[in-house]
Design a protein around this motif. Sequence first.
Motif, short mmCIF file in Angstrom:
data_model
loop_
_atom_site.label_atom_id
_atom_site.label_comp_id
_atom_site.label_asym_id
_atom_site.label_seq_id
_atom_site.Cartn_x
_atom_site.Cartn_y
_atom_site.Cartn_z
N ALA A 1 0.86 -1.19 0.00
CA ALA A 1 0.00 0.00 0.00
C ALA A 1 0.89 1.24 0.00
O ALA A 1 2.13 1.13 -0.05
N ALA A 2 0.27 2.39 0.05
CA ALA A 2 1.00 3.64 0.21
C ALA A 2 0.11 4.62 0.95
O ALA A 2 -1.13 4.55 0.89
N VAL A 3 0.74 5.52 1.67
CA VAL A 3 0.04 6.56 2.41
C VAL A 3 0.52 7.91 1.89
O VAL A 3 1.66 8.05 1.45
N ALA A 4 -0.36 8.90 1.91
CA ALA A 4 0.03 10.22 1.39
C ALA A 4 -0.75 11.32 2.07
O ALA A 4 -1.88 11.11 2.55
N ILE A 5 -0.15 12.49 2.08
CA ILE A 5 -0.82 13.74 2.46
C ILE A 5 -0.97 14.55 1.17
O ILE A 5 -0.05 14.63 0.36
N VAL A 6 -2.15 15.16 0.99
CA VAL A 6 -2.38 16.06 -0.14
C VAL A 6 -2.76 17.42 0.41
O VAL A 6 -3.74 17.54 1.16
N VAL A 7 -1.98 18.43 0.05
CA VAL A 7 -2.17 19.79 0.57
C VAL A 7 -2.14 20.78 -0.60
O VAL A 7 -1.76 20.41 -1.72
N PRO A 8 -2.50 22.04 -0.37
CA PRO A 8 -2.32 23.04 -1.44
C PRO A 8 -0.82 23.22 -1.71
O PRO A 8 0.00 23.16 -0.79
N ASN A 9 -0.45 23.43 -2.97
CA ASN A 9 0.98 23.59 -3.26
C ASN A 9 1.46 25.02 -3.06
O ASN A 9 2.61 25.32 -3.35
N THR A 10 0.60 25.88 -2.58
CA THR A 10 1.03 27.21 -2.14
C THR A 10 0.90 27.26 -0.62
O THR A 10 -0.13 26.88 -0.06
#
Length: 266
Positions: free
Chosen positions: A219-228
């Motif tokens: 599996a994989a885990v990730a954080i997704v945030v604004p790139n600014t």
Amino acid sequence: MTERASGRGRPPVTRRVLDILGAFSAERPALSITQIARRAGLPLSTAHRLVGELTCWGALERDADGLYRIGLRLFEVAALAPRGPALREAAMPFLEDLYEATHENVHLAVLDGLEVVYIERISARDAVHVFSRVGGRWPAHATGVGLAMLAHSDRDLQERAIAAPLRRFTDRTISSGPQLRRALAEVRRTGVAISDGQVESFALSVGAPVFGPDDTVVAAVAIVVPNTGWDARSLVPVVRASARGISRALGAPRAVRPPETAMHGA
């Protein structure tokens, strides 16, 4: 005996049943019997009979408006998948910690061929918009979770991904084989995958691989945030720690060994 009389001109029942289930999607979660027949490519009478059987078994449910939806029985069956509840249960404490670090989007995904399937998502109401949803699919080459898993998958799968047409979503999407090869090498070097503006130009994803008891990526885990306003480098330690914690909970040998930096320091 004609082909029609022998039944060889028709797809098997299992194929017709799967076509009916495949008629539903996130965009069309509720369908009439006529819509099901049309989307599944079946005669109305055949669709009516098979939908009735699926409804009796619980694979489909009929609502007050006469529309059909996927039933809870399929959810019960799906819960038996080895990459489903057990993985989510082991991951949830770490995903919640990861969410507390940003109050943005946290993803847990598995790899299915050249696509990722999201099996968990935690998101704040005002988090940056993403297209992901639990049960949703996305091309692996364009996502942080996908790159993290591809980089540690077997060589044949990597070569398939590199040779495949790579769908482009923004001007930053990895869109060529050589570009993907370099990206996967960088993931292996750093231990994390950074996908900046590949799916949506304003979203930044930082992902890391999760390993199972045989030390293969599961599996994989990730954080997704604004790139600014966010620096990917500041997210790397927490994403790595989360992935390592989940891997340890799953019994991955590599997760219980001291990190290389600690060994060198010793």
